[in-house]
Design a protein around this motif. Structure first.
Motif, PDB file in Angstrom:
ATOM      1  N   ASP A   7       0.808  -1.378  -0.218  1.00  0.00           N
ATOM      2  CA  ASP A   7       0.198   0.080  -0.216  1.00  0.00           C
ATOM      3  C   ASP A   7       0.784   1.089  -0.203  1.00  0.00           C
ATOM      4  O   ASP A   7       1.856   2.053   0.624  1.00  0.00           O
ATOM      5  N   TYR A 102      -1.634   3.213  -5.178  1.00  0.00           N
ATOM      6  CA  TYR A 102      -2.767   3.864  -4.572  1.00  0.00           C
ATOM      7  C   TYR A 102      -2.971   5.319  -5.012  1.00  0.00           C
ATOM      8  O   TYR A 102      -2.031   5.429  -4.939  1.00  0.00           O
ATOM      9  N   SER A 200      -9.946  -3.465  -3.653  1.00  0.00           N
ATOM     10  CA  SER A 200      -9.584  -2.685  -2.488  1.00  0.00           C
ATOM     11  C   SER A 200     -10.497  -2.217  -1.774  1.00  0.00           C
ATOM     12  O   SER A 200     -10.748  -1.026  -2.553  1.00  0.00           O
ATOM     13  N   HIS A 202     -10.185   0.497   0.539  1.00  0.00           N
ATOM     14  CA  HIS A 202      -8.632   1.524   1.577  1.00  0.00           C
ATOM     15  C   HIS A 202      -9.964   2.327   2.377  1.00  0.00           C
ATOM     16  O   HIS A 202     -11.057   2.974   2.192  1.00  0.00           O
ATOM     17  N   ALA A 250      -7.479  -1.873   3.021  1.00  0.00           N
ATOM     18  CA  ALA A 250      -5.827  -1.526   3.098  1.00  0.00           C
ATOM     19  C   ALA A 250      -6.034  -0.649   4.002  1.00  0.00           C
ATOM     20  O   ALA A 250      -6.802   0.160   4.668  1.00  0.00           O
TER      21      ALA A 250
END
Length: 375
Positions: A7, A102, A200, A202, A250
């Motif tokens: 990440d 990301y 994902s 997050h 995440a």
């Protein structure tokens, strides 16, 4: 052993959205403006009350007293946030061989209430990110974004993300229509499995109520949105219907996972009749978590301490560069301390093999850096 970050982030440059968005949206695209000497620069996003300021977006390596929300300008930020060549030097300095990438502004955009605007912005971001990661595809593993206006459109988004060479998808916490446990998303989950694109969720990509107390209390609440999505997917039967689906939780840390699995099992043991009529789970909730959900964390020493109480084949370390929570450039000295009690096999899994397996990263193509596991 190569150390991989599961990440990390880019810093969207001023032209990210403006130059890559559909022409019909160009005049409304997120754009960088000077907000005044005391505020610094920030991205103005149509439909959002406040601009996205830059103070914590690229504060990695700063001392705590130097981290301020306001006053930062784009030229002061880590160049590696938007320049892939500079990013290689940033990785080398931290002893990291590859990163899963990301967004930054794009995380905030996940909470935008206009799905059409969000769709235009995410398509633009995906195009920009493909160019950034394409400079070093072995070491920059990009995740595209979908607005999830509908499952059908999102399936097309998956195909477009895959075609761009991106390796996964950052999901918005709230879809536009029904919630993610609805069977209407079944074909979307199947498409993600078929295309081998991990999904994902997050932190900060789902709307949440304001935390009580001082602003620092928000650090205690931001992980709850991710936890809620994980419970939704497990208790809502998504993994029951799609046992091969892989989801990433995440930047919500990981030391809480053993207790969370216990708590779900306890609820299921005592209150399974609260599930919707006709919905049944063939396994205990903790088993779905252990098999289907990967979790990323940075300096959460409890994740290392309690690794044997969860599936450590789903634990993935990260450095969160260049955000203010980042362990950069001290990652190796922290790992020397935090990972010391893991076996060699566990170290290889948590720091390298788990993320490499999930995203099909060719470890043989990566450099072995100095530091833990290095020369």
């Amino acid at each position: 052993m190569s150390v991989l970050s599961a990440d990390s982030h880019i810093t969207e440059p001023p032209e990210c959205y403006v130059d890559n968005i559909d022409p019909a949206w160009r005049d409304r695209a997120p754009h960088l403006v000077d907000l005044g000497e005391n505020i610094g620069e920030g991205f103005v996003v149509e439909g959002m009350k406040r601009p996205v300021v830059l103070g914590t977006v690229a504060a990695a390596g700063k001392k705590p007293e130097e981290i301020k929300l306001l006053g930062s300008r784009f030229d002061d930020l880590h160049r590696g946030g938007w320049d892939p060549e500079a990013r290689m030097a940033d990785q080398d300095r931290d002893g990291v061989s590859a990163e899963v990438i990301y967004p930054s502004v794009g995380m905030v955009l996940c909470n935008h209430r206009d799905p059409d605007y969000k769709k235009a912005c995410f398509d633009a971001y995906n195009r920009w990110l493909a160019g950034y990661c394409g400079a070093h595809p072995d070491r920059l593993v990009g995740l595209g974004q979908t607005a999830m206006r509908s499952p059908e459109e999102a399936i097309a988004d998956l195909a477009a993300i895959k075609a761009l060479g991106l390796r996964g998808v950052t999901m918005p916490g709230q879809p536009v229509v029904e919630d993610y446990d609805s069977p209407m998303y079944d074909e979307f989950w199947d498409a993600a499995i078929d295309l081998e694109l991990p999904l994902s969720f997050h932190i900060l990509t789902m709307r949440a109520e304001k935390a009580r107390g001082p602003a620092m209390a928000n650090f205690m609440s931001i992980m709850r949105g991710c936890q809620d999505v994980m419970a939704l997917l497990i208790l809502g039967g998504v993994f029951e219907r799609h046992p091969s689906l892989r989801v990433v939780c995440a930047e919500a840390d990981a030391g809480w996972v053993p207790h969370y699995m216990y708590r779900m099992d306890h609820a299921y043991d005592r209150h399974r009749n609260w599930l919707p009529p006709g919905q049944a789970l063939s396994r205990m909730p903790s088993e779905y978590f252990a098999e289907n959900i990967y979790v990323t964390f940075q300096d959460d020493w409890t994740a290392f301490r309690f690794a044997n109480d969860m599936n450590w084949r789903r634990l993935m370390w990260a450095n969160d560069f260049p955000h203010s929570d980042s362990t950069w450039p001290w990652s190796q000295e922290l790992l020397d301390k935090h990972a010391a009690d893991l076996t060699d096999e566990q170290q290889r899994a948590v720091l390298c093999e788990n993320v490499a397996s999930l995203y099909n990263i060719d470890i043989s193509a990566l450099p072995v850096q100095q530091g833990l596991g290095g020369a």
